[in-house]
Design a protein around this motif. Sequence first.
Motif, PDB file in Angstrom:
ATOM      1  N   LYS A   1       8.831  16.440 -15.283  1.00 29.49           N
ATOM      2  CA  LYS A   1       7.577  16.096 -14.590  1.00 29.49           C
ATOM      3  C   LYS A   1       7.126  14.678 -14.961  1.00 29.49           C
ATOM      4  O   LYS A   1       7.237  14.269 -16.118  1.00 29.49           O
ATOM      5  CB  LYS A   1       6.468  17.080 -14.992  1.00 29.49           C
ATOM      6  CG  LYS A   1       6.773  18.529 -14.624  1.00 29.49           C
ATOM      7  CD  LYS A   1       6.274  18.845 -13.217  1.00 29.49           C
ATOM      8  CE  LYS A   1       6.779  20.195 -12.727  1.00 29.49           C
ATOM      9  NZ  LYS A   1       8.242  20.228 -12.402  1.00 29.49           N
ATOM     10  N   THR A   2       6.592  13.972 -14.002  1.00 26.04           N
ATOM     11  CA  THR A   2       6.045  12.641 -14.271  1.00 26.04           C
ATOM     12  C   THR A   2       4.809  12.793 -15.162  1.00 26.04           C
ATOM     13  O   THR A   2       3.914  13.570 -14.831  1.00 26.04           O
ATOM     14  CB  THR A   2       5.628  11.961 -12.949  1.00 26.04           C
ATOM     15  OG1 THR A   2       6.746  12.004 -12.070  1.00 26.04           O
ATOM     16  CG2 THR A   2       5.204  10.530 -13.171  1.00 26.04           C
TER      17      THR A   2
ATOM     18  N   ASP B   1       0.835  -1.206   0.000  1.00 27.61           N
ATOM     19  CA  ASP B   1       0.000   0.000   0.000  1.00 27.61           C
ATOM     20  C   ASP B   1       0.867   1.251   0.000  1.00 27.61           C
ATOM     21  O   ASP B   1       0.600   2.211  -0.714  1.00 27.61           O
ATOM     22  CB  ASP B   1      -0.904   0.020   1.238  1.00 27.61           C
ATOM     23  CG  ASP B   1      -2.035  -0.989   1.121  1.00 27.61           C
ATOM     24  OD1 ASP B   1      -2.602  -1.115   0.014  1.00 27.61           O
ATOM     25  OD2 ASP B   1      -2.353  -1.651   2.123  1.00 27.61           O
ATOM     26  N   ALA B   2       1.917   1.222   0.833  1.00 27.37           N
ATOM     27  CA  ALA B   2       2.805   2.386   0.923  1.00 27.37           C
ATOM     28  C   ALA B   2       3.471   2.646  -0.426  1.00 27.37           C
ATOM     29  O   ALA B   2       3.559   3.789  -0.884  1.00 27.37           O
ATOM     30  CB  ALA B   2       3.852   2.159   2.006  1.00 27.37           C
ATOM     31  N   LEU B   3       3.910   1.566  -1.082  1.00 28.61           N
ATOM     32  CA  LEU B   3       4.576   1.719  -2.374  1.00 28.61           C
ATOM     33  C   LEU B   3       3.595   2.239  -3.426  1.00 28.61           C
ATOM     34  O   LEU B   3       3.924   3.122  -4.226  1.00 28.61           O
ATOM     35  CB  LEU B   3       5.181   0.379  -2.805  1.00 28.61           C
ATOM     36  CG  LEU B   3       6.126   0.425  -3.996  1.00 28.61           C
ATOM     37  CD1 LEU B   3       7.311   1.332  -3.714  1.00 28.61           C
ATOM     38  CD2 LEU B   3       6.635  -0.971  -4.338  1.00 28.61           C
ATOM     39  N   ALA B   4       2.386   1.698  -3.412  1.00 33.21           N
ATOM     40  CA  ALA B   4       1.369   2.144  -4.374  1.00 33.21           C
ATOM     41  C   ALA B   4       1.105   3.637  -4.201  1.00 33.21           C
ATOM     42  O   ALA B   4       1.016   4.386  -5.182  1.00 33.21           O
ATOM     43  CB  ALA B   4       0.083   1.346  -4.191  1.00 33.21           C
TER      44      ALA B   4
ATOM     45  N   LEU C   1      -2.406  -0.916  -6.381  1.00 42.21           N
ATOM     46  CA  LEU C   1      -2.641   0.209  -7.299  1.00 42.21           C
ATOM     47  C   LEU C   1      -4.057   0.157  -7.863  1.00 42.21           C
ATOM     48  O   LEU C   1      -4.759   1.159  -7.933  1.00 42.21           O
ATOM     49  CB  LEU C   1      -1.632   0.162  -8.454  1.00 42.21           C
ATOM     50  CG  LEU C   1      -0.211   0.616  -8.143  1.00 42.21           C
ATOM     51  CD1 LEU C   1       0.723   0.247  -9.288  1.00 42.21           C
ATOM     52  CD2 LEU C   1      -0.153   2.117  -7.869  1.00 42.21           C
ATOM     53  N   GLU C   2      -4.450  -1.037  -8.264  1.00 43.08           N
ATOM     54  CA  GLU C   2      -5.771  -1.223  -8.856  1.00 43.08           C
ATOM     55  C   GLU C   2      -6.866  -0.809  -7.871  1.00 43.08           C
ATOM     56  O   GLU C   2      -7.821  -0.126  -8.235  1.00 43.08           O
ATOM     57  CB  GLU C   2      -5.926  -2.699  -9.226  1.00 43.08           C
ATOM     58  CG  GLU C   2      -6.954  -2.963 -10.291  1.00 43.08           C
ATOM     59  CD  GLU C   2      -7.108  -4.462 -10.544  1.00 43.08           C
ATOM     60  OE1 GLU C   2      -6.934  -5.258  -9.589  1.00 43.08           O
ATOM     61  OE2 GLU C   2      -7.402  -4.824 -11.689  1.00 43.08           O
ATOM     62  N   GLU C   3      -6.689  -1.209  -6.619  1.00 41.32           N
ATOM     63  CA  GLU C   3      -7.696  -0.870  -5.610  1.00 41.32           C
ATOM     64  C   GLU C   3      -7.757   0.630  -5.354  1.00 41.32           C
ATOM     65  O   GLU C   3      -8.781   1.153  -4.944  1.00 41.32           O
ATOM     66  CB  GLU C   3      -7.383  -1.594  -4.300  1.00 41.32           C
ATOM     67  CG  GLU C   3      -7.762  -3.061  -4.363  1.00 41.32           C
ATOM     68  CD  GLU C   3      -7.066  -3.892  -3.295  1.00 41.32           C
ATOM     69  OE1 GLU C   3      -6.574  -3.315  -2.306  1.00 41.32           O
ATOM     70  OE2 GLU C   3      -7.016  -5.122  -3.467  1.00 41.32           O
TER      71      GLU C   3
ATOM     72  N   GLU D   1       1.561   9.266  -6.070  1.00 40.12           N
ATOM     73  CA  GLU D   1       1.875  10.663  -5.749  1.00 40.12           C
ATOM     74  C   GLU D   1       3.098  11.221  -6.480  1.00 40.12           C
ATOM     75  O   GLU D   1       3.454  12.381  -6.286  1.00 40.12           O
ATOM     76  CB  GLU D   1       2.089  10.793  -4.232  1.00 40.12           C
ATOM     77  CG  GLU D   1       0.769  10.756  -3.475  1.00 40.12           C
ATOM     78  CD  GLU D   1       0.948  10.363  -2.019  1.00 40.12           C
ATOM     79  OE1 GLU D   1       2.108  10.353  -1.537  1.00 40.12           O
ATOM     80  OE2 GLU D   1      -0.067  10.055  -1.373  1.00 40.12           O
ATOM     81  N   ARG D   2       3.746  10.406  -7.303  1.00 40.80           N
ATOM     82  CA  ARG D   2       4.966  10.884  -7.956  1.00 40.80           C
ATOM     83  C   ARG D   2       4.685  12.102  -8.833  1.00 40.80           C
ATOM     84  O   ARG D   2       3.718  12.111  -9.594  1.00 40.80           O
ATOM     85  CB  ARG D   2       5.574   9.785  -8.836  1.00 40.80           C
ATOM     86  CG  ARG D   2       6.115   8.622  -8.062  1.00 40.80           C
ATOM     87  CD  ARG D   2       6.978   7.742  -8.910  1.00 40.80           C
ATOM     88  NE  ARG D   2       6.289   7.275 -10.115  1.00 40.80           N
ATOM     89  CZ  ARG D   2       6.877   6.538 -11.053  1.00 40.80           C
ATOM     90  NH1 ARG D   2       8.140   6.201 -10.925  1.00 40.80           N
ATOM     91  NH2 ARG D   2       6.200   6.140 -12.106  1.00 40.80           N
TER      92      ARG D   2
END
Length: 554
Positions: A43-44, A25-28, A80-82, A33-34
């Motif tokens: 910029k991303t 979750d933290a990684l997602a 990520l999907e969630e 937020e990048r």
Amino acid sequence: MKEGFVLSLEKNIEKEQKEVKFWADALAEKIIERKQFHFTDEKTPKLKKWSVKSSSSLSGVLHIGRLSDLVRSEAVFRALEEKKFPAEFIYITEDMDPLRKIPKGVPASFEQYLGMAVSDIPDPFGCHESYDKHHLEEFLKVSEKFLSAKPKVFSMREEYKKGSFSKEILEIVNNSGKVKEVINQFKESKLEDSWNPWKPICENCGKLQTTEVLKIEGSKVEYECKDYEFETTIAKGCGFKGSSDISKANGKLAWKSEWAMQWKRWNVCSEGAGKEYESKNSAFWINAEICEKVLHFPMPEPIFYEHLMIDGVKMSASLGNIVYPKEWLEVSRPEALRLLYLKRLMKTRSFSWQDIPLLELELDRLAEAVSEKKGDEKERLNNERLLHFVSFSKKPITTVKIDYSLALMLAQLFQNNEEALEKLEEMKHISGKEPKKELEAIFERLKLARTFAEKHALPGQKISFAENFDAKSIEPAIAALLSKIGEKISKAESAEEVQTLVFNTAKENNLQPPKLFSALYSTIIAKPQGPKFGSLVFALGKERVAERLKQVKV
Ligand SMILES: [Zn+2]
Ligand SMILES: [Zn+2]
């Protein structure tokens, strides 16, 4: 000495260092937020679709360690999907990798293919169109059993052939000066001026590793096919001199730039990699810099993890300590392996077959903690998320009414399920009126435990009623207690009652309970420890146990 392995198992369940958020979750969230690149201030981009990538080469042995990258990437993809981030889960087969040595079981005549991409080599077993396809089919079939989400599969060979990379290849080749600069930062012996990341396939012999680039002009490359020395083998070159057009992509980029190209081609936002890639001079970070500075695409967020060890050493065919996924499924649930991989990323994981009962217990406890909402808020949340990712999305973990070590004991004492079930009823573990689904779960566990007992149980885990016992080895004071316990056991109604009886007897006589339990186990199963004593008494038959204990005379 320990009271029994059930208790000692519980003590051994690792107390996890609880993070505020579950790692996936933290990684997602970090990915979502990048805003900016890592190496530059670009910029991303906002893309319609990103991907979480996993990949592997197809020449090695298919052991359980090979599943770890997939299981972990899948967790990030699901997170990520969630969170409604547009992501897909992809698996890339590294079938452009050259054959470096002849694996066991492959005919020696395959030496002629050393240096050729595995996708261009025939199937040594004759059942598939190529060497890599043979391994790929098995790998995908096996990994499906351990995965909740099905990855979209891509082949590097196909993508090169289709020209999917043509633009990026030219971008990299035309900027090889910049690429070289990035690589050279970490190299003591710098790359030569003539160095170029492109390797053409020899038109004459079809090998990849043997071509040496002589000159590159625009998209035209001239090469010569020469012998190439791998660590332990030599790929024979054919001596051919030729030229080819890079834009036709009949060749391969060097790994330090190809990885970056993959990230851009598939819009990769995250990928797993072993912890050796964590260091700043690794291929991961070099590709990350090339990706951003040359291809102007943001580097993916890495999922670095520790490799799985077997009994503290690396898994390898030559050491004979390979654990195959099929063998795992014979004795344990796939979710138990997922738990092993998902609970934490960065602590050395060492597995030994004897850990199976512990892992199964850990999985049961996790499911129990979640359903009973155990622990403080942080702990509850962490448990919920861990169980969520460990479980298959369409198949919640089934709770089994008996734990694995009890199943292990019963499976050894009773060859048929009906007898085991009767015993469980007598022991009051079940009422006998359970719905069919619950009984099936018990049968399944008995089946797994039976195979475990046959294949992996250590002598200490094997249980049978001792034919005789050594009365002299028991201290007189304890011997007196054993016959007393024997008298009372005949009247006990449940395993719990027996358990309490032993504890109370120890307490009343100022004895450490483990000491008393140990004497009991020695007398009954000729071992200093065993499964939960109360259950053991009922499983063996309380009359028989009572009789034996009464024989211990002072
Ligand atoms: Zn085959
Ligand atoms: Zn050649």
